[in-house]
Motif scaffolding. Structure first.
Motif, PDB file in Angstrom:
ATOM      1  N   ARG A  37      25.641   5.317   7.551  1.00  0.00           N
ATOM      2  CA  ARG A  37      26.372   4.751   7.522  1.00  0.00           C
ATOM      3  C   ARG A  37      26.877   5.525   8.994  1.00  0.00           C
ATOM      4  O   ARG A  37      26.702   6.143   9.878  1.00  0.00           O
ATOM      5  N   SER A  38      27.834   4.224   9.913  1.00  0.00           N
ATOM      6  CA  SER A  38      28.209   4.657  11.434  1.00  0.00           C
ATOM      7  C   SER A  38      29.162   6.220  11.413  1.00  0.00           C
ATOM      8  O   SER A  38      28.500   6.381  12.195  1.00  0.00           O
ATOM      9  N   CYS A  41      26.586   8.850  12.815  1.00  0.00           N
ATOM     10  CA  CYS A  41      26.408   8.801  14.037  1.00  0.00           C
ATOM     11  C   CYS A  41      27.808   9.866  15.292  1.00  0.00           C
ATOM     12  O   CYS A  41      28.363   9.114  14.797  1.00  0.00           O
ATOM     13  N   CYS A  46      26.282   3.587  16.852  1.00  0.00           N
ATOM     14  CA  CYS A  46      25.792   3.077  15.215  1.00  0.00           C
ATOM     15  C   CYS A  46      25.273   2.889  14.238  1.00  0.00           C
ATOM     16  O   CYS A  46      23.704   3.531  14.689  1.00  0.00           O
ATOM     17  N   CYS A  47      25.240   3.023  13.146  1.00  0.00           N
ATOM     18  CA  CYS A  47      23.995   2.853  12.066  1.00  0.00           C
ATOM     19  C   CYS A  47      23.508   1.877  11.770  1.00  0.00           C
ATOM     20  O   CYS A  47      23.785   0.669  11.581  1.00  0.00           O
ATOM     21  N   CYS A  56      21.011   6.229  13.913  1.00  0.00           N
ATOM     22  CA  CYS A  56      21.584   5.652  14.715  1.00  0.00           C
ATOM     23  C   CYS A  56      21.265   5.642  15.636  1.00  0.00           C
ATOM     24  O   CYS A  56      20.108   5.633  16.742  1.00  0.00           O
ATOM     25  N   VAL A  59      25.870   1.401  20.864  1.00  0.00           N
ATOM     26  CA  VAL A  59      26.989   0.121  21.088  1.00  0.00           C
ATOM     27  C   VAL A  59      26.430  -0.150  22.511  1.00  0.00           C
ATOM     28  O   VAL A  59      25.980   0.356  23.337  1.00  0.00           O
ATOM     29  N   CYS A  83      23.497  -3.149  17.051  1.00  0.00           N
ATOM     30  CA  CYS A  83      25.439  -2.283  17.095  1.00  0.00           C
ATOM     31  C   CYS A  83      25.836  -3.426  17.954  1.00  0.00           C
ATOM     32  O   CYS A  83      24.761  -4.746  18.314  1.00  0.00           O
TER      33      CYS A  83
END
Length: 111
Positions: A37-38, A41, A46-47, A56, A59, A83
């Motif tokens: 999940r984000s 990271c 973001c994930c 990861c 963004v 992302c």
């Protein structure tokens, strides 16, 4: 333990990357690290899916190409997810001179 014993073990002697227990403070994943999940990271990442795993990724910043999903649930079909746009930016059609529907390219733009 002698050096010969270590050579016999080969790569099995190297520690494997396994998820740390929840109670153990861990460093946030850097770009390219596997994630679930984000929140796994580091800041600014973001994930997102990359082939059949998640890593990861950065963004998106202003002017970068983004993905706008017309229908709910289509995000899960991508094998190379991007992302979302950074805070203060929106994923919109790129403004170009010419007919409005010639470009389906979307970029991160200020509100």
């Amino acid at each position: 333990h002698g050096a010969g014993e270590l050579e016999e073990l080969g790569t099995e002697a190297l520690p494997r990357r396994t998820p740390a227990p929840a109670w153990l403070p861990t460093a946030k994943g850097e770009e390219g690290d596997f994630c679930l999940r984000s929140s796994d990271c580091a800041a600014g990442l973001c994930c997102a899916r990359h082939f059949w795993s998640k890593i990861c990724k950065p963004v998106l910043r202003e002017g970068q190409v983004c993905t706008r999903h017309r229908r709910k649930g289509t995000h899960g079909l991508e094998i190379f997810q991007r992302c979302q746009c950074a805070e203060g930016l929106t994923c919109r059609s790129q403004r170009e001179h010419g007919p409005a529907d010639t470009s389906r390219l979307h970029t991160c733009q200020r509100h």
